[in-house]
Scaffold this active site. Structure first.
Site, PDB file in Angstrom:
ATOM      1  CG  ASP A 176      -2.064  -0.994   1.267  1.00 58.01           C
ATOM      2  OD1 ASP A 176      -2.580  -1.588   2.208  1.00 58.01           O
ATOM      3  OD2 ASP A 176      -2.243  -1.426   0.107  1.00 58.01           O
ATOM      4  CG  ASP A 228       5.117   1.155 -14.210  1.00 61.04           C
ATOM      5  OD1 ASP A 228       5.099   1.384 -13.192  1.00 61.04           O
ATOM      6  OD2 ASP A 228       5.890   0.626 -15.057  1.00 61.04           O
ATOM      7  CD  GLU A 266       8.693  -0.253 -14.069  1.00 59.58           C
ATOM      8  OE1 GLU A 266       8.024   0.325 -13.575  1.00 59.58           O
ATOM      9  OE2 GLU A 266       9.999  -0.573 -14.143  1.00 59.58           O
TER      10      GLU A 266
END
Length: 1514
Positions: A669, A756, A758
């Protein structure tokens, strides 16, 4: 074909099966590693077999070692080569270097020693599985046993026929080894060849017990047979059996299960060898195959285990398949490689071994050729194995200083500052403000992030880093030797640099110091911090203060627990925190409230995960802190991701941060960031924020959404979001994921949604077409919802996921590039993008949301020494200043070596280089100048004496010379004839430096309890102090006897580290208050009591000098501990003298010698010279010393080499221009006492040179050696034959006869026998056969047939009393007369040297004379050791009764005013050297007698008594 024992091969097979099974399946066979013990037993047995009945000869052992070499080296080196190639291809830099280091140990058969030295544990290494060569420890033990096996099992073995003696010999060795293994540490015993020796000997005993004549040949296995009766009937097996059972029973009784199993396996293997069993359990064909290939299998299997672990193929099926393949591969290797190289000749074997060694080395050097920069982190954020992470963490610990160093740093004072310590000006930025960063090591550690990422805001920037010193707190750390002084220096920097913005970047050393009151404002520490902060605040526009955070514990300890348990570090968070930061955080928060210009920046929240402070990355297992608690590179990458965003077409970049650092993986988190925190970051230049809104597990990141909302509310210029796609089978579609993420941000006006892309946390499918479509679906979904979208990725990730695809280039690129450059340099186009819109880089978020005593002691020490040398009576104990230098050296060396890695070569090479650079250049320069002075001003003898001392000084062994020659320091000072006398103390220091790393670092207890360390140092000092009481003169020069003073400095440093020791205040402290604080600590009470006791003891039982030495030593140590800032130690003039103390120490003594040489000894000359020395030393320090201390390694050694060569050149040129040393260049030239003393010493040491006979042709060169023996000389101008016989005076005075009577002899010879007199049977150790020598003299007379005989001998005992009133009745006279008659009968004339007094030890007389400054005449009583009256009367009586005899007397030439003189009163040169021969000036003195002999020779030849006495009294 060679016969072999099938049972031996069976044992080999079972042993290797056990080991391999244990390594692949540890839980299946927990004691499988004991198979190695069977190998040791087999080795002992087989070596005994090989050496049996061999002769004890060199050829036997050469053949033995060659066969061992051929058996072992080729296969091991081939495995090392393959493992090196694998490491080269697959390992990162750190793992490769670690692997190659282990490869070197394996190739040199030192793996077991590495394990012992580094405290490694075999079972822990097995669990880590990170070293290809862990298993080679046993091979190293075997090779080390082979080195001593021929001695133990062959040379020393009893040769008697009774086998019981041999068995007893082996039992004795085995018993010693077994007891040794039980006595030492189990881990050390595991690797020790001595502790393993009993197992090899067990094999030797088995060989001894079995009947050699009945060794079974290699037959086909028959029916198993067990015949016990022949064995049990022998008595010599009963004792070993009983002892074995006793050892086994003891281990079982003491619950040592492992040791009991080891004993049982060892004894069982030996028993099998004795019984020669042929059971199928040992002789089966399959076991024979495995046994044959056991060596290959043992070497191959462990690297395979490591490869499986590295690639995480750790399922039991993977391991089983790999183990089977290892068996198959080993059989192939044995049949195709081993059987081939075992047939090679010596030449072929060594060629093969050489090629393999070179191949392994080539891999290593080629690796460094293509990858010169050894990066710690190749890919820092990928998931790593525990083993790989551990190695990288260790390397980050060792290279902590590199992590602090600032690039492109220009130091304000390069001679004092050293990157990263000191004041450092950095290159200009693009802004207009001036930045100054101050603090302890965190100023450098975090400062580089400010430098790189606020470039557009500052124009000028500088960093001032002082180790352990905090800007707001008076630090208690021993590394901050002057906290108040440092804070004053910070203020001075602000005044001179005039920064607009000040960064207080410092780690709080003690963050958990409790608050003094419930109200922070009334806390004394807070008040002190606030007062200091106000001083900073009033001088700048803005102050950024780093907030406190918890202090990590020893992460290496946590690392060991983590890897041993095979768990992540989260489970050990309680142990990972050494000190919380709650009290300090409250103080800093209160500072921010009461300081208008102050902004606090807080990094603690970035460490938090689920309420815990994280010290390591849970994915890569890499630490966020290294050993000294600085943030590591992985911390910079993962914890502080600073974004420099460059909008296309706009050159202005914005500065921002990604708060999602360590939790971009699905299961973690995001920490919450408040609006006020964002406002804080905005006020300090951070106007961009990127927040995660969607996690890779398919869940919305609601904390990230809230952070975006808070960032927008705080007014940040740009607020973007990013999401990590979910690619597991239960995840929503691409479109759905984007829809969920955007919907979660309803009502929030953020900028771009970054996808993102990757492979860090997401496993993308291998299907690139699927991946392309998935990305397009996400982009299209966002576009349909009116949301701008971009891609977050980097070149390699992109190509790995989608290949060479440009289908997404229409959206902007956020370039993932983990470097420290906040620009687009280095970008290579990919995926259709020519330029990125943003770049993510490594940085540290610099948010706003938070020795004078030593120089003084040096000065007083050198002042004392210099005053003592110039004015000895003014300060009679001034020489004790040298003792202060020794204490300082111990203190400073402890400081230098503190917290350095043990057994790391770089630690010690760096230490020794710094010592060399500090000491050598100035000393060698002084030697060069003094050598040039000696060439110009000294005579030959003085120059040679000076150059000998120069050589000793340059090699730092002056103290050894003085010790060996019994010289006394104070006598040498009085003589003042050696320019390098004072370098004895420098030699002692250098010799201590050789020992220092061992004594003060390697052997010093590593435990945290200071009492252990204190006890060790006190023990060391005590041993040295007791040793120093043995001999005062020897102790004065002895490094061992001085060690207690160096150790006193180390003890002072140890005490200084204690938190209860006094801090350095702005005003001088009051001693009583300090002492009351310190007295509570036992580890300062004990040294104090011992120190006082020693001082009192020395005063009562020893001497005042010893008492003063103890007092000076302990006072210096006490001052170092108290760190007094009184002007008595810190005055500016003292600092200057202290800085130049080394130069002053080296310069002043040669000046004293020169003054004494020229007789300028008045006090005014000495005073002026002393002042000039002080000025010259300050000049040398500021020009020469400061310059060479900045040189790098290369130029330092170039300078040192140049100075050595220059000094050597002076000596060589002098020797070329002065081929012969002239002792008496001007015999009667007046000399100073010093020059005369050196000349006399030279003549003493070169005495043999003065008695050697020139142009001597020895009768028997194989026996005789000039001047000893029978020597024929060149013919003269006369027609007589001369023979000179006697002791060393025959040669010493023989030259006078040769030179002065040349016109009278045709033939001439000399026969010299050491200490043997022609007329007296000498009772002397050097003349052990006097009668035999005299018979030799007679034989010479018969064979040479001389006309004239010279009896030229010094009478060894000239004062032997006459035992009768009449000389004619004296026993010795009669004996002399009897011998003379035998000579008299064979010659025409005999010349006899008259006796004269025997000189005493003139060195003693010399000392007394020079001490008093008077001529030697005043000491004539001491100069004569024995008078000559009795012997002179005997010789006179001989002359009266010998018609052919002439006595010539030298004594009258020595007489001055009725006194026998032994030296010249004008030149102060001795007439006699150490062995009482006449020196050149002595021979010159007595030459008139020989001249008179020559003048009157014809008359004397015919004369009869009483005209037979020749003197020069006229």
């Amino acid at each position: 074909m060679t016969d072999k024992r099938y049972d031996i091969q069976g044992l080999r097979a079972w042993a290797v099966i056990a080991v391999v099974t244990f390594h692949f399946f540890p839980s299946l066979l927990p004691f499988g590693y004991l198979g190695v013990d069977v190998f040791f037993v087999l080795s002992g047995f087989l070596i005994s077999l090989v050496l049996e009945n061999k002769e004890v000869a060199i050829s036997t052992y050469i053949n033995f070692y060659f066969k061992r070499t051929r058996r072992i080296f080729p296969l091991l080196l081939l495995i090392v080569l393959f493992c090196s190639i694998y490491s080269f291809l697959y390992y990162g830099n750190t793992l490769f270097m670690y692997s190659e280091k282990s490869a070197l140990h394996a190739a040199l058969f030192m793996t077991n020693l590495k394990g012992r030295n580094e405290g490694e544990d075999y079972f822990r290494d097995i669990e880590k599985v990170d070293d290809f060569y862990t298993h080679t420890w046993s091979l190293s033990v075997e090779i080390q046993f082979y080195l001593i096996a021929p001695v133990l099992l062959h040379s020393l073995k009893p040769s008697c026929s009774d086998s019981s003696f041999v068995t007893a010999y082996f039992i004795l060795i085995a018993g010693f080894s077994n007891m040794f293994s039980k006595a030492i540490n189990p881990s050390a015993a595991f690797y020790s060849p001595i502790a393993r020796l009993w197992q090899f000997i067990a094999g030797a005993i088995a060989f001894q017990l079995q009947n050699i004549d009945y060794l079974p040949l290699a037959k086909e296995p028959e029916t198993p047979q067990t015949n016990f009766s022949p064995v049990l009937s022998r008595f010599d097996i009963v004792i070993p059996s009983i002892l074995s059972l006793c050892v086994l029973a003891c281990d079982i009784a003491f619950n040592n299960l492992e040791s009991a199993c080891r004993d049982a396996v060892t004894i069982g293997a030996a028993l099998v060898l004795v019984l020669k069993l042929t059971s199928p359990i040992l002789t089966h064909r399959a076991l024979q195959i495995i046994g044959d290939s056991s060596y290959a299998l043992y070497l191959i299997h462990w690297p395979v285990v490591c490869v499986l672990k590295y690639h995480e193929c750790d399922r039991w099926t993977d391991r089983l398949l790999a183990m089977i393949l290892c068996f198959a591969l080993s059989v192939l290797v044995y049949n195709f490689y081993e059987t081939w190289y075992l047939t090679l000749s010596e030449k072929g074997t060594f060629i093969l071994i050489g090629i393999l060694y070179l191949s392994c080395a080539s891999v290593y050097f080629f690796y460094h050729k293509i990858d010169k920069e050894e990066m710690v982190l190749g890919t820092t954020v990928k998931a790593l194995s525990f083993g790989e992470a551990r190695l990288i963490n260790l390397q980050m610990d060792m290279q902590w200083e590199n992590n602090l160093k600032l690039a492109n740093c220009t130091f304000r004072d390069p001679k004092v500052d050293r990157n990263p310590w000191g004041f450092c000006n950095l290159p200009q930025g693009n802004g207009t403000l001036s930045f100054l960063i101050i603090g302890n090591s965190y100023a450098a550690n975090h400062g580089k992030m400010v430098v790189e990422h606020l470039k557009d805001h500052y124009g000028r920037i500088a960093v001032h880093t002082v180790s352990e010193c905090e800007p707001l707190i008076v630090t208690t750390s021993p590394y901050c030797s002057g906290a108040v002084k440092t804070q004053q220096a910070f203020l001075k920097d602000i005044d001179t640099y005039k920064p607009d913005v000040l960064f207080l970047s410092s780690r709080y050393i003690e963050p958990n110091v409790p608050l003094g009151t419930t109200d922070v404002k009334n806390d004394q520490l807070y008040i002190d911090m606030m007062n200091k902060l106000k001083k900073y605040e009033e001088k700048v526009k803005k102050v950024f203060i780093l907030q406190s955070f918890p202090r990590p514990a020893n992460l290496q300890k946590i690392e060991d627990i983590r890897i041993a348990a095979n768990q992540t570090i989260e489970g050990f968070m309680e142990e990972a925190i050494e000190a919380d930061s709650i009290p300090m955080r409250k103080r800093v928060e209160e500072l921010a409230k009461n300081c208008e210009k102050c902004v606090i920046y807080d990094v603690m929240q970035l460490h938090m995960d689920k309420g815990r402070f994280m010290v390591a990355n849970p994915v890569s297992h890499l630490h966020y802190f290294e050993a000294l608690r600085h943030h590591t590179p992985i911390e910079m990458i993962i914890l502080f991701l600073v974004i420099s965003l460059s909008i296309i077409g706009d050159a202005q970049a914005g500065l921002g941060f990604d708060a999602n650092q360590n939790i971009r993986a699905s299961s973690f988190d995001l920490q919450s960031i408040s609006t006020s925190t964002f406002e804080c970051t905005k006020d300090n230049g951070y106007d961009l924020f990127f927040g995660r809104i969607y996690k890779s597990n398919g869940e919305v990141d609601y904390k990230g959404v809230q952070n975006i909302r808070n960032a927008v509310a705080a007014g940040l210029k740009t607020v973007d979001a990013y999401m990590i796609p979910c690619l597991t089978s239960n995840c929503p579609s691409a479109e759905r994921q984007v829809y969920i993420a955007i919907n979660a941000t309803k009502g929030i006006q953020f900028g771009t949604l970054w996808l993102d892309i990757e492979e860090l946390f997401v496993s993308w499918p291998a299907d690139k077409s699927f991946n392309r479509q998935f990305i397009l679906d996400m982009i299209n979904s966002a576009s349909k919802m009116g949301q701008s979208v971009g891609i977050f990725t980097e070149r390699d990730n992109w190509k790995s996921i989608v290949g060479d695809w440009n289908g997404a280039s229409f959206v902007p690129l956020w370039w993932l590039s983990y470097t420290v450059e906040s620009n687009f340099n280095g970008f290579i186009s990919f995926g259709g993008w020519e330029k990125p819109k943003a770049r993510q880089v490594n940085a540290n978020l610099k948010g706003p949301c938070n020795v004078g005593v030593i120089a003084g002691l040096r000065a007083w020490a050198v002042i004392a020494v210099v005053l003592f040398h110039f004015f000895p009576s003014l300060l009679p104990f001034g020489y004790l200043g040298v003792d202060v230098f020794f204490v300082l050296s111990g203190f400073l060396i402890s400081l230098v070596l503190q917290n350095r890695a043990v057994f790391v070569v770089a630690t010690y090479t760096n230490f020794y280089f710094k010592r060399i650079r500090r000491i050598f250049p100035l000393l060698l320069m002084i030697i060069l100048i003094c050598s040039l002075y000696a060439v110009l001003c000294y005579s030959d003898v003085l120059f040679m004496y000076s150059e000998k001392s120069a050589l000793l000084a340059s090699l730092f062994i002056t103290n050894l010379k003085n010790n060996n020659e019994g010289e006394d320091y104070f006598r040498d000072l009085e003589h003042a004839d050696d320019i390098y006398t004072h370098t004895w103390s420098l030699s002692v220091e250098i010799q201590f430096y050789l020992l220092a790393p061992l004594l003060l670092h390697v052997m010093k207890p590593s435990c945290s309890d200071p009492f252990h360390t204190m006890g060790y140092l006190l023990g060391l000092a005590g041993i040295s102090f007791v040793y120093s009481r043995v001999s005062p003169t020897a102790a004065f020069y002895s490094t061992i006897a001085r060690l207690w003073q160096f150790t006193s400095g180390a003890i002072a440093f140890q005490l200084l580290k204690e938190p209860t020791l006094p801090l350095e205040k702005e005003s001088p402290p009051e001693l009583p208050r300090y002492l009351s604080t310190v007295a509570d600590k036992l580890n300062i009470i004990v040294p104090s009591i011992l120190a006082v006791t020693l001082i009192v003891w020395c005063a009562i039982f020893d001497s005042w000098e010893s008492s003063f030495r103890c007092a000076i030593t302990f006072s210096a140590a006490t001052l170092l501990v108290l760190k007094l800032t009184t002007p008595f130690l810190t005055h500016r003039s003292l600092q200057i003298i202290g800085d130049s103390s080394y130069a002053l120490y080296l310069i002043h003594w040669p000046v004293v010698c020169i003054l004494r040489f020229y007789g300028c000894d008045q006090w005014i000359f000495r005073f002026i010279s002393m002042l000039l020395c002080v000025l010259a030393s300050a000049l040398v320090y500021d020009t020469y010393e400061k310059w060479y201390l900045t040189l790098n390694e290369k130029w330092t050694f170039v300078l040192i080499g140049g100075l050595y060569l220059a000094s050597l050149s002076v000596y060589i040129v002098y020797c070329i221009t002065h081929p012969e040393v002239s002792v008496l260049d001007d015999m009667y030239r007046p000399r100073s006492y010093s020059e005369a003393r050196i000349t006399n010493l030279y003549m003493d040491s070169h005495w043999e040179q003065f008695i050697k006979v020139q142009n001597c042709s020895l009768r028997d060169p194989s026996v005789d050696r000039n001047p000893w023996g029978f020597c024929n000389l060149p013919s003269g101008n006369g027609n007589l034959s001369f023979l000179i016989i006697g002791n060393s005076y025959a040669a010493n005075h023989g030259r006078m006869i040769v030179d002065n009577l040349r016109d009278h002899y045709g033939r001439i010879a000399i026969h010299t026998v050491s200490e043997c007199e022609p007329l007296i049977e000498t009772k002397n150790d050097y003349c052990k056969e006097a009668v035999k020598m005299q018979e030799g003299f007679l034989r010479d007379i018969h064979s040479f047939k001389p006309d004239v005989l010279f009896l030229s001998a010094r009478y060894i005992e000239p004062n032997v009393p006459i035992d009768n009133e009449k000389v004619e009745e004296d026993t010795l006279y009669k004996s002399m007369m009897e011998k003379l008659k035998r000579y008299d009968a064979n010659v025409e004339k005999i010349f006899i040297l008259q006796a004269f007094p025997r000189p005493a030890n003139l060195q003693k007389v010399e000392t007394a004379r020079l001490n008093a400054g008077k001529p030697i005449e005043a000491y004539m009583e001491e100069a004569i050791e024995a008078d000559s009256i009795p012997m002179r009367r005997r010789v006179e009586e001989i002359a009266k009764h010998c018609d052919k005899c002439v006595v010539y007397d030298l004594m009258q030439l020595h007489m001055v005013n009725g006194t026998f003189t032994v030296s010249n009163s004008e030149t102060h040169l001795h007439y006699f050297e150490a062995l009482r021969h006449h020196t050149p000036i002595g021979l010159k003195l007595v030459e008139p007698v020989y001249q008179k002999l020559s003048e009157n020779f014809d008359v004397l030849l015919k004369s009869k008594t009483p005209d037979n006495l020749v003197t020069c009294d006229d």
